[in-house]
Scaffold this motif. Structure first.
Motif, PDB file in Angstrom:
ATOM      1  N   UNK A  22       0.385 -12.508  -7.016  1.00 38.12           N
ATOM      2  CA  UNK A  22       1.838 -12.378  -6.935  1.00 38.12           C
ATOM      3  C   UNK A  22       2.483 -13.659  -6.444  1.00 38.12           C
ATOM      4  N   UNK A  23       1.845 -14.354  -5.512  1.00 38.52           N
ATOM      5  CA  UNK A  23       2.411 -15.608  -5.012  1.00 38.52           C
ATOM      6  C   UNK A  23       2.571 -16.621  -6.139  1.00 38.52           C
ATOM      7  N   UNK A  24       1.589 -16.689  -7.039  1.00 38.41           N
ATOM      8  CA  UNK A  24       1.676 -17.617  -8.175  1.00 38.41           C
ATOM      9  C   UNK A  24       2.821 -17.217  -9.094  1.00 38.41           C
ATOM     10  N   UNK A  25       2.925 -15.932  -9.409  1.00 38.04           N
ATOM     11  CA  UNK A  25       3.980 -15.482 -10.315  1.00 38.04           C
ATOM     12  C   UNK A  25       5.364 -15.637  -9.696  1.00 38.04           C
ATOM     13  N   UNK A  26       5.502 -15.318  -8.409  1.00 37.21           N
ATOM     14  CA  UNK A  26       6.805 -15.473  -7.763  1.00 37.21           C
ATOM     15  C   UNK A  26       7.222 -16.934  -7.749  1.00 37.21           C
ATOM     16  N   UNK A  27       6.283 -17.834  -7.462  1.00 35.10           N
ATOM     17  CA  UNK A  27       6.598 -19.264  -7.490  1.00 35.10           C
ATOM     18  C   UNK A  27       7.023 -19.699  -8.891  1.00 35.10           C
ATOM     19  N   UNK A  68       3.406 -16.761 -14.997  1.00 30.02           N
ATOM     20  CA  UNK A  68       4.392 -15.691 -14.901  1.00 30.02           C
ATOM     21  C   UNK A  68       3.758 -14.309 -14.948  1.00 30.02           C
ATOM     22  N   UNK A  69       2.688 -14.173 -15.706  1.00 25.58           N
ATOM     23  CA  UNK A  69       2.110 -12.851 -15.954  1.00 25.58           C
ATOM     24  C   UNK A  69       0.934 -12.513 -15.057  1.00 25.58           C
ATOM     25  N   UNK A  70       0.356 -13.493 -14.355  1.00 25.88           N
ATOM     26  CA  UNK A  70      -0.859 -13.214 -13.590  1.00 25.88           C
ATOM     27  C   UNK A  70      -0.584 -12.204 -12.481  1.00 25.88           C
ATOM     28  N   UNK A  71       0.574 -12.285 -11.834  1.00 26.66           N
ATOM     29  CA  UNK A  71       0.885 -11.353 -10.763  1.00 26.66           C
ATOM     30  C   UNK A  71       1.067  -9.924 -11.249  1.00 26.66           C
ATOM     31  N   UNK A  72       2.010  -9.675 -12.190  1.00 28.25           N
ATOM     32  CA  UNK A  72       2.156  -8.312 -12.702  1.00 28.25           C
ATOM     33  C   UNK A  72       0.884  -7.762 -13.347  1.00 28.25           C
ATOM     34  N   UNK A 122       0.821  -1.201   0.000  1.00 29.45           N
ATOM     35  CA  UNK A 122       0.000   0.000   0.000  1.00 29.45           C
ATOM     36  C   UNK A 122       0.860   1.257   0.000  1.00 29.45           C
ATOM     37  N   UNK A 123       1.637   1.465   1.067  1.00 30.57           N
ATOM     38  CA  UNK A 123       2.355   2.726   1.203  1.00 30.57           C
ATOM     39  C   UNK A 123       3.465   2.888   0.167  1.00 30.57           C
ATOM     40  N   UNK A 124       4.139   1.816  -0.197  1.00 30.50           N
ATOM     41  CA  UNK A 124       5.178   1.914  -1.240  1.00 30.50           C
ATOM     42  C   UNK A 124       4.975   0.799  -2.278  1.00 30.50           C
ATOM     43  N   UNK A 125       3.762   0.642  -2.703  1.00 33.64           N
ATOM     44  CA  UNK A 125       3.435  -0.417  -3.655  1.00 33.64           C
ATOM     45  C   UNK A 125       4.084  -0.209  -5.013  1.00 33.64           C
ATOM     46  N   UNK A 126       4.464   1.052  -5.345  1.00 33.32           N
ATOM     47  CA  UNK A 126       5.177   1.273  -6.603  1.00 33.32           C
ATOM     48  C   UNK A 126       6.478   0.464  -6.627  1.00 33.32           C
ATOM     49  N   UNK A 127       7.224   0.486  -5.507  1.00 32.16           N
ATOM     50  CA  UNK A 127       8.477  -0.264  -5.449  1.00 32.16           C
ATOM     51  C   UNK A 127       8.232  -1.758  -5.604  1.00 32.16           C
ATOM     52  N   UNK A 128       7.211  -2.260  -4.927  1.00 29.60           N
ATOM     53  CA  UNK A 128       6.919  -3.687  -5.006  1.00 29.60           C
ATOM     54  C   UNK A 128       6.559  -4.104  -6.426  1.00 29.60           C
ATOM     55  N   UNK A 129       5.786  -3.279  -7.110  1.00 24.59           N
ATOM     56  CA  UNK A 129       5.428  -3.600  -8.492  1.00 24.59           C
ATOM     57  C   UNK A 129       6.674  -3.656  -9.378  1.00 24.59           C
ATOM     58  N   UNK A 130       7.584  -2.691  -9.209  1.00 28.54           N
ATOM     59  CA  UNK A 130       8.800  -2.689 -10.018  1.00 28.54           C
ATOM     60  C   UNK A 130       9.687  -3.886  -9.681  1.00 28.54           C
ATOM     61  N   UNK A 131       9.695  -4.327  -8.416  1.00 31.66           N
ATOM     62  CA  UNK A 131      10.465  -5.517  -8.057  1.00 31.66           C
ATOM     63  C   UNK A 131       9.952  -6.749  -8.794  1.00 31.66           C
ATOM     64  N   UNK A 157       8.421  -6.771 -11.672  1.00 34.19           N
ATOM     65  CA  UNK A 157       8.797  -6.628 -13.081  1.00 34.19           C
ATOM     66  C   UNK A 157      10.263  -7.001 -13.286  1.00 34.19           C
ATOM     67  N   UNK A 158      11.132  -6.596 -12.357  1.00 35.12           N
ATOM     68  CA  UNK A 158      12.549  -6.942 -12.460  1.00 35.12           C
ATOM     69  C   UNK A 158      12.739  -8.457 -12.388  1.00 35.12           C
ATOM     70  N   UNK A 159      12.021  -9.124 -11.482  1.00 39.14           N
ATOM     71  CA  UNK A 159      12.112 -10.581 -11.402  1.00 39.14           C
ATOM     72  C   UNK A 159      11.656 -11.241 -12.697  1.00 39.14           C
ATOM     73  N   UNK A 160      10.582 -10.728 -13.276  1.00 35.17           N
ATOM     74  CA  UNK A 160      10.073 -11.296 -14.527  1.00 35.17           C
ATOM     75  C   UNK A 160      11.086 -11.127 -15.654  1.00 35.17           C
TER      76      UNK A 160
END
Length: 318
Positions: A287-292, A247-251, A144-153, A155-158
């Motif tokens: 995100x859990x599915x995509x990270x896995x 891979x894409x469901x989370x992003x 919530x408070x810094x969700x922009x960073x989490x979203x970019x993380x 994308x970097x993993x993908x």
């Protein structure tokens, strides 16, 4: 703090630098891998002692578990050990020691110059937990408070896993992983339902306690790697529609939730307070599915092609 706790902290503070030094100095690659895994497990204990169970869970699952499996798999594809290099001269070692001491002093000066932690942002985070939709401060900050960073993380993993998969040139190379028989398949069949249960619990609990998408995804990714090691499932190709969806469901879900407020006159990733909890749960589940999937797809890409791969395949058949 009791005497036992203090003694444990002292032991961890002493043994972690020693393990790191031994892992860097070891000539035998197999010994280096074992020391690396041991360092990861003790690092997880250190994070738990520091009161950061979220980081401890990720360190145990990713830093030691999944990464340990990756380097152990890569170890089977390398060639024979090379002779140790010539040790550096005493002048170079003295210069490196001076530089290291200077770096330690610099880091120490920075740490001691930091402001009082009590004047940080923790009070602001706790004051706004209600509108965030969750009651756990770490989840509130990440989603919530810094969700922009989490979203970019994410994308970097993908992007990273796509780069790793680009090195897998054929279906034959994907199938190089020799199953470990006969004990591992039996163990995996017994453990995998528990792995799913633990991952689901961490995902659900993340809104109220340590856990969440990253921890659950790491557990699921480790379970998928165990299935591939056991030969229960073959390494999935990137061209598989199921793999691409995973891979894409989370992003995709994250991006949809991020842009939806724009159509209601809100800002990017500004959750409506009355729906924030449900939206965060949906995003974390995706995100859990995509990270896995991302962590699992790194595994078939770690072994280079060549004669070493052929040798490992022959050993797997035998």
């Amino acid at each position: 703090m009791s005497g036992v706790d203090r003694a444990m902290d002292v032991v961890l503070a002493m043994i972690l630098p020693f393990l790191a030094w031994r892992a860097l100095r070891a000539i035998d690659l197999a010994k280096t891998v074992v020391l690396f895994i041991a360092f990861g497990l003790l690092s997880a204990m250190a994070w738990a002692r520091l009161g950061a169970p979220d980081i401890a869970l990720v360190e145990a699952a990713v830093g030691s578990g999944i990464t340990g499996a990756l380097v152990m798999s890569a170890l089977g594809w390398v060639g024979p050990a090379r002779p140790p290099p010539r040790p550096p001269s005493w002048r170079l070692r003295a210069l490196l020691a001076l530089l290291l001491c200077g770096l330690v002093l610099l880091v120490g000066a920075v740490v001691f110059s930091l402001p009082d932690p009590s004047r940080g942002l923790s009070d602001d985070v706790l004051a706004h937990l209600g509108p965030s939709g969750v009651s756990h401060p770490v989840t509130a900050v990440l989603l919530n408070f810094r969700s922009h960073d989490t979203f970019l993380e994410i994308v970097v993993l993908l992007v990273a896993v796509l780069g790793a998969q680009s090195q897998v040139r054929s279906a034959e190379e994907r199938d190089r992983i020799a199953p470990m028989r006969p004990l591992l398949p039996v163990l995996v069949r017994q453990l995998f339902p528990g792995i799913l249960l633990v991952a689901g619990y961490l995902l659900w609990k993340g809104a109220h306690a340590p856990g969440g998408a990253f921890q659950a995804g790491a557990i699921l990714g480790g379970g998928a790697i165990l299935l591939m090691l056991a030969g229960t499932v073959p390494p999935p190709p990137l061209s598989s529609p199921v793999v691409r969806m995973a891979l894409l469901v989370g992003p995709t879900a994250f991006l949809a939730v991020a842009t939806a407020p724009l159509f209601a006159g809100r800002r990017l990733l500004e959750y409506p307070p009355e729906h924030a909890g449900l939206l965060i749960l949906c995003v974390e589940s995706a995100l859990a599915i995509s990270i896995a999937a991302i962590l699992a797809m790194f595994f078939p890409a770690v072994a280079p092609a060549g004669r070493s791969g052929e040798r490992a395949r022959e050993e797997g058949r035998s």
